[in-house]
Motif scaffolding. Structure first.
Motif, PDB file in Angstrom:
ATOM      1  N   LEU A   5       0.842  -1.197   0.000  1.00  0.00           N
ATOM      2  CA  LEU A   5       0.000   0.000   0.000  1.00  0.00           C
ATOM      3  C   LEU A   5       0.877   1.246   0.000  1.00  0.00           C
ATOM      4  O   LEU A   5       1.978   1.230   0.551  1.00  0.00           O
ATOM      5  CB  LEU A   5      -0.914  -0.009   1.231  1.00  0.00           C
ATOM      6  N   PRO A   6       0.393   2.344  -0.576  1.00  0.00           N
ATOM      7  CA  PRO A   6       1.211   3.559  -0.630  1.00  0.00           C
ATOM      8  C   PRO A   6       1.424   4.187   0.755  1.00  0.00           C
ATOM      9  O   PRO A   6       0.492   4.307   1.539  1.00  0.00           O
ATOM     10  CB  PRO A   6       0.411   4.499  -1.538  1.00  0.00           C
ATOM     11  N   HIS A   7       2.674   4.573   1.016  1.00  0.00           N
ATOM     12  CA  HIS A   7       3.050   5.224   2.268  1.00  0.00           C
ATOM     13  C   HIS A   7       3.223   6.719   2.040  1.00  0.00           C
ATOM     14  O   HIS A   7       3.661   7.138   0.963  1.00  0.00           O
ATOM     15  CB  HIS A   7       4.372   4.659   2.791  1.00  0.00           C
ATOM     16  N   LEU A   8       2.896   7.493   3.035  1.00  0.00           N
ATOM     17  CA  LEU A   8       3.142   8.938   3.016  1.00  0.00           C
ATOM     18  C   LEU A   8       4.256   9.202   4.023  1.00  0.00           C
ATOM     19  O   LEU A   8       4.149   8.807   5.178  1.00  0.00           O
ATOM     20  CB  LEU A   8       1.873   9.705   3.370  1.00  0.00           C
ATOM     21  N   HIS A   9       5.333   9.862   3.568  1.00  0.00           N
ATOM     22  CA  HIS A   9       6.547   9.970   4.375  1.00  0.00           C
ATOM     23  C   HIS A   9       6.777  11.338   5.006  1.00  0.00           C
ATOM     24  O   HIS A   9       7.806  11.550   5.648  1.00  0.00           O
ATOM     25  CB  HIS A   9       7.765   9.584   3.536  1.00  0.00           C
ATOM     26  N   SER A  10       5.856  12.270   4.824  1.00  0.00           N
ATOM     27  CA  SER A  10       6.015  13.587   5.451  1.00  0.00           C
ATOM     28  C   SER A  10       4.642  14.196   5.697  1.00  0.00           C
ATOM     29  O   SER A  10       3.637  13.771   5.112  1.00  0.00           O
ATOM     30  CB  SER A  10       6.850  14.514   4.552  1.00  0.00           C
ATOM     31  N   GLY A  11       4.633  15.204   6.546  1.00  0.00           N
ATOM     32  CA  GLY A  11       3.385  15.906   6.817  1.00  0.00           C
ATOM     33  C   GLY A  11       2.835  16.566   5.571  1.00  0.00           C
ATOM     34  O   GLY A  11       1.615  16.610   5.359  1.00  0.00           O
ATOM     35  N   TRP A  12       3.737  17.066   4.717  1.00  0.00           N
ATOM     36  CA  TRP A  12       3.322  17.704   3.480  1.00  0.00           C
ATOM     37  C   TRP A  12       2.619  16.701   2.567  1.00  0.00           C
ATOM     38  O   TRP A  12       1.597  17.020   1.956  1.00  0.00           O
ATOM     39  CB  TRP A  12       4.535  18.315   2.771  1.00  0.00           C
ATOM     40  N   GLU A  13       3.159  15.472   2.471  1.00  0.00           N
ATOM     41  CA  GLU A  13       2.542  14.439   1.636  1.00  0.00           C
ATOM     42  C   GLU A  13       1.144  14.071   2.144  1.00  0.00           C
ATOM     43  O   GLU A  13       0.229  13.856   1.350  1.00  0.00           O
ATOM     44  CB  GLU A  13       3.418  13.184   1.581  1.00  0.00           C
ATOM     45  N   VAL A  14       0.994  14.004   3.468  1.00  0.00           N
ATOM     46  CA  VAL A  14      -0.318  13.705   4.047  1.00  0.00           C
ATOM     47  C   VAL A  14      -1.293  14.820   3.697  1.00  0.00           C
ATOM     48  O   VAL A  14      -2.426  14.563   3.254  1.00  0.00           O
ATOM     49  CB  VAL A  14      -0.220  13.515   5.579  1.00  0.00           C
ATOM     50  N   ASP A  15      -0.870  16.068   3.873  1.00  0.00           N
ATOM     51  CA  ASP A  15      -1.728  17.209   3.539  1.00  0.00           C
ATOM     52  C   ASP A  15      -2.125  17.193   2.064  1.00  0.00           C
ATOM     53  O   ASP A  15      -3.286  17.432   1.726  1.00  0.00           O
ATOM     54  CB  ASP A  15      -1.014  18.529   3.857  1.00  0.00           C
ATOM     55  N   GLN A  16      -1.165  16.923   1.190  1.00  0.00           N
ATOM     56  CA  GLN A  16      -1.453  16.905  -0.242  1.00  0.00           C
ATOM     57  C   GLN A  16      -2.414  15.779  -0.612  1.00  0.00           C
ATOM     58  O   GLN A  16      -3.288  15.957  -1.458  1.00  0.00           O
ATOM     59  CB  GLN A  16      -0.153  16.787  -1.055  1.00  0.00           C
ATOM     60  N   ALA A  17      -2.254  14.631   0.024  1.00  0.00           N
ATOM     61  CA  ALA A  17      -3.154  13.508  -0.246  1.00  0.00           C
ATOM     62  C   ALA A  17      -4.591  13.872   0.131  1.00  0.00           C
ATOM     63  O   ALA A  17      -5.535  13.549  -0.596  1.00  0.00           O
ATOM     64  CB  ALA A  17      -2.703  12.273   0.527  1.00  0.00           C
ATOM     65  N   ILE A  18      -4.745  14.558   1.256  1.00  0.00           N
ATOM     66  CA  ILE A  18      -6.077  14.953   1.725  1.00  0.00           C
ATOM     67  C   ILE A  18      -6.635  16.089   0.861  1.00  0.00           C
ATOM     68  O   ILE A  18      -7.813  16.094   0.507  1.00  0.00           O
ATOM     69  CB  ILE A  18      -6.024  15.361   3.210  1.00  0.00           C
ATOM     70  N   LEU A  19      -5.779  17.045   0.511  1.00  0.00           N
ATOM     71  CA  LEU A  19      -6.217  18.223  -0.238  1.00  0.00           C
ATOM     72  C   LEU A  19      -6.564  17.931  -1.691  1.00  0.00           C
ATOM     73  O   LEU A  19      -7.524  18.481  -2.225  1.00  0.00           O
ATOM     74  CB  LEU A  19      -5.128  19.295  -0.218  1.00  0.00           C
ATOM     75  N   THR A  20      -5.774  17.092  -2.342  1.00  0.00           N
ATOM     76  CA  THR A  20      -5.902  16.945  -3.791  1.00  0.00           C
ATOM     77  C   THR A  20      -6.959  15.931  -4.222  1.00  0.00           C
ATOM     78  O   THR A  20      -7.376  15.959  -5.374  1.00  0.00           O
ATOM     79  CB  THR A  20      -4.557  16.543  -4.429  1.00  0.00           C
ATOM     80  N   GLU A  21      -7.376  15.052  -3.348  1.00  0.00           N
ATOM     81  CA  GLU A  21      -8.387  14.053  -3.735  1.00  0.00           C
ATOM     82  C   GLU A  21      -9.761  14.707  -3.722  1.00  0.00           C
ATOM     83  O   GLU A  21     -10.256  15.112  -2.682  1.00  0.00           O
ATOM     84  CB  GLU A  21      -8.337  12.857  -2.790  1.00  0.00           C
TER      85      GLU A  21
END
Length: 142
Positions: A5-21
Motif C-alpha cells: 500500500l502507498p506510504h506517506l513519508h512527510s506531513g506535506w505528503e499527508v496534507d497533499q493527499a487529503i487536499l488533492t483528492e
C-alpha cells in the motif's frame, strides 16, 4: 502487507493527499508497520483496496516517521484509521464514544468496506458525521 500500500513519508505528503483528492474518500491508517495490530489492519486494507478504488484511496502513515499529526489527531494508539473527504475530516459514530477515528484493527473486510461506503455516501451529502452500520459499543464486553 504494508509494503503493498502507498506510504506517506512527510506531513506535506499527508496534507497533499487529503487536499488533492476530489471525488474519493481518503482512508489513512496511522500507526507503525511493525506493530501486530497494524499488520492485521494492513492485511484487510490491502485486501479491500481493489474493491473500493472507485470511491476510496488508502494510504499508510508511520507515526514515528511523520509525527506532525500525533497531537492534532491524538494518535496514541497502536493503529488508528481515519477518513477524509474533500479536505474535511469525516467522523464515524461507531458506538464507542470516540467518533474521530477507529483505533483498533477491523479484521472483517466486509465491515470495513461497509464503513468506507457509508463515509463516502454521507460525505457526498455534506455530512461531517456518519453512523456506522454496526454498533461496536459491546466489542470489549466480557
Amino acid at each position: 502487507m504494508s509494503y503493498m500500500l502507498p506510504h506517506l513519508h512527510s506531513g506535506w505528503e499527508v496534507d497533499q493527499a487529503i487536499l488533492t483528492e476530489e471525488d474519493r474518500v481518503v482512508v489513512i491508517r496511522f500507526g507503525r508497520d511493525s506493530d501486530q495490530t497494524c499488520m492485521v489492519q494492513d492485511e484487510v486494507l490491502f485486501g479491500i483496496a481493489e474493491k473500493v478504488k472507485n470511491f476510496a484511496v488508502i494510504y499508510l502513515v508511520d507515526i514515528d516517521e511523520v509525527s506532525d499529526f500525533n497531537s492534532m489527531y491524538e494518535l496514541y494508539d497502536a493503529c488508528t484509521t481515519m477518513f477524509f473527504y474533500r479536505n474535511k475530516h469525516i467522523m464515524v459514530d461507531l458506538g464507542t464514544g470516540n467518533n474521530n477515528k477507529i483505533n483498533w484493527a477491523l479484521a472483517d473486510k466486509q465491515e470495513l468496506i461497509d464503513i468506507i461506503e457509508i463515509v463516502y455516501r454521507g460525505a457526498r451529502k455534506g455530512r461531517g458525521l456518519v453512523v456506522s452500520p454496526k454498533d461496536y459499543s459491546t466489542k470489549y464486553r466480557y
